[in-house]
Design an enzyme around this catalytic site. Sequence first.
Site, PDB file in Angstrom:
ATOM      1  N   SER A 103      22.811  55.187 -94.557  1.00 34.96           N
ATOM      2  CA  SER A 103      21.745  55.134 -94.022  1.00 34.96           C
ATOM      3  C   SER A 103      22.320  54.237 -92.641  1.00 34.96           C
ATOM      4  O   SER A 103      22.386  53.409 -92.792  1.00 34.96           O
ATOM      5  CB  SER A 103      20.026  54.722 -94.093  1.00 34.96           C
ATOM      6  OG  SER A 103      19.165  54.998 -93.474  1.00 34.96           O
ATOM      7  N   ALA A 104      22.159  54.966 -91.601  1.00 35.92           N
ATOM      8  CA  ALA A 104      22.320  53.720 -90.237  1.00 35.92           C
ATOM      9  C   ALA A 104      21.732  52.636 -90.054  1.00 35.92           C
ATOM     10  O   ALA A 104      21.648  51.896 -89.555  1.00 35.92           O
ATOM     11  CB  ALA A 104      22.619  54.727 -89.364  1.00 35.92           C
ATOM     12  N   HIS A 105      20.426  52.668 -89.860  1.00 39.94           N
ATOM     13  CA  HIS A 105      19.621  51.859 -89.616  1.00 39.94           C
ATOM     14  C   HIS A 105      19.650  49.496 -90.241  1.00 39.94           C
ATOM     15  O   HIS A 105      19.694  49.270 -90.812  1.00 39.94           O
ATOM     16  CB  HIS A 105      18.129  52.069 -89.412  1.00 39.94           C
ATOM     17  CG  HIS A 105      17.706  52.807 -91.374  1.00 39.94           C
ATOM     18  ND1 HIS A 105      17.501  53.275 -91.075  1.00 39.94           N
ATOM     19  CD2 HIS A 105      16.503  51.611 -91.772  1.00 39.94           C
ATOM     20  CE1 HIS A 105      17.000  53.169 -92.768  1.00 39.94           C
ATOM     21  NE2 HIS A 105      16.346  52.479 -92.892  1.00 39.94           N
ATOM     22  N   CYS A 148      11.370  49.714-101.309  1.00 36.36           N
ATOM     23  CA  CYS A 148      11.265  51.510-101.160  1.00 36.36           C
ATOM     24  C   CYS A 148      10.134  51.763-101.424  1.00 36.36           C
ATOM     25  O   CYS A 148       9.526  53.308-101.514  1.00 36.36           O
ATOM     26  CB  CYS A 148      12.666  52.512-102.276  1.00 36.36           C
ATOM     27  SG  CYS A 148      12.693  52.200-103.665  1.00 36.36           S
ATOM     28  N   GLY A 187      18.851  57.772 -94.775  1.00 35.06           N
ATOM     29  CA  GLY A 187      19.226  58.022 -96.020  1.00 35.06           C
ATOM     30  C   GLY A 187      18.755  58.320 -97.344  1.00 35.06           C
ATOM     31  O   GLY A 187      19.312  59.172 -98.329  1.00 35.06           O
ATOM     32  N   THR A 188      17.077  57.914 -97.751  1.00 36.63           N
ATOM     33  CA  THR A 188      16.780  59.254 -98.204  1.00 36.63           C
ATOM     34  C   THR A 188      16.873  60.460 -98.778  1.00 36.63           C
ATOM     35  O   THR A 188      16.955  61.025 -99.443  1.00 36.63           O
ATOM     36  CB  THR A 188      14.777  58.750 -98.366  1.00 36.63           C
ATOM     37  OG1 THR A 188      14.719  57.048 -98.215  1.00 36.63           O
ATOM     38  CG2 THR A 188      13.972  59.993 -99.316  1.00 36.63           C
TER      39      THR A 188
END
Length: 371
Positions: A190-192, A316, A72-73
């Site tokens: 973001s998938a996680h 973050c 995602g970052t």
Amino acid sequence: MSERAYLDAASAESLHPAAREMLLSAVDSGWADPVRLHHEGRTARLLLDNARAVLADAIGVRPDDLYLTTSGTTAIRAGLTAVRAARSRVGQTVVHSAVEHSAVLHSGGESAVEVGVDMQGRVDLEAFSTAVRQPGVALAAVQSANHEVGTRQPISALAEACGDVPLLVDAAASVGHDAVPAGWSVLTASAHKWGGPAGVGLLAVRKGTRITPAWPMDEREDGLSPGFPNVPNALAAAAALQARLSEAAELDKQHRAWIDEVRRRVAADISDVEVVGDPEDRLPHILTFSCLYVDGEAIVTALDAEGFAVSSGSACTSSTLRPSHVLAAMGVLTHGNVRISLGRSTTYADIDRFCAVLPGIVQRIRAEVGM
């Protein structure tokens, strides 16, 4: 400790059973290079296209509007720099809220304009509207909802205020947990965060939004995410999101009720505590509170010894041990903060035990420092 409760799902969810099943199957069939023309490459390409189609449908875009990145970052940085490069004749300024993910804060650069938020963490709409109307604005960036305190942002109103200025929405905290309002030009996720594997990010770009990759283009993802794609992980991410969305209504209702209970019990059972974030207009699974006279790291460590996994500090940048920039921007307590976030495996027993154990931990830590 045999009895553990994982209450840090906003950082990462455990792998969804649907993702695990897909991953085990895909590693045997999706390992080849999907840009090659041989049979193995074509098979991998077909699988990658299937994953993209499922993910795009979940986000609400066409498959050719969705790019797969390594996180995602990375998606935030790629999207922000690509839109800004495409609008270089207009200007370089990025307008963003003060509570954005560190990827936005770092990528905005010296020309960025930061817009403040209220004590709930919601961006000042009037100040934002004024900022995006100034000359030289390339794009705006705002979260769909804050990853640390859960407060939703007024995306539809912000998009209207942007006019012709593209709006990048970081939806990492929302996708799989909450609906994302329309109006965005670029969306990242973001998938996680929804039970998919780590290493898969989503970058969706609406038709009509111009982008220019900031690095030399190759044949991968139109240059927005160069390098060999992880086809099995992409398939697992798609399977997890599809499964999570089918569970969303029931889980979100459950999580919202449990977070409401934690909010009430923490405020009632612990003195000198501040529960932050909007109590109503928020993500269903996230809650942050801050305790006076207590170090957040000490609470996290003590809770871990009791079998609870929680987080403290900015989600973050927590490894830096700096105070949360999100809480500082909100003007609330920045020390002694704890974030809990519920996942699909969380039970009411976890919540009840957490609320029962926490007051004693806070009291003990305060006593150790003479409070």
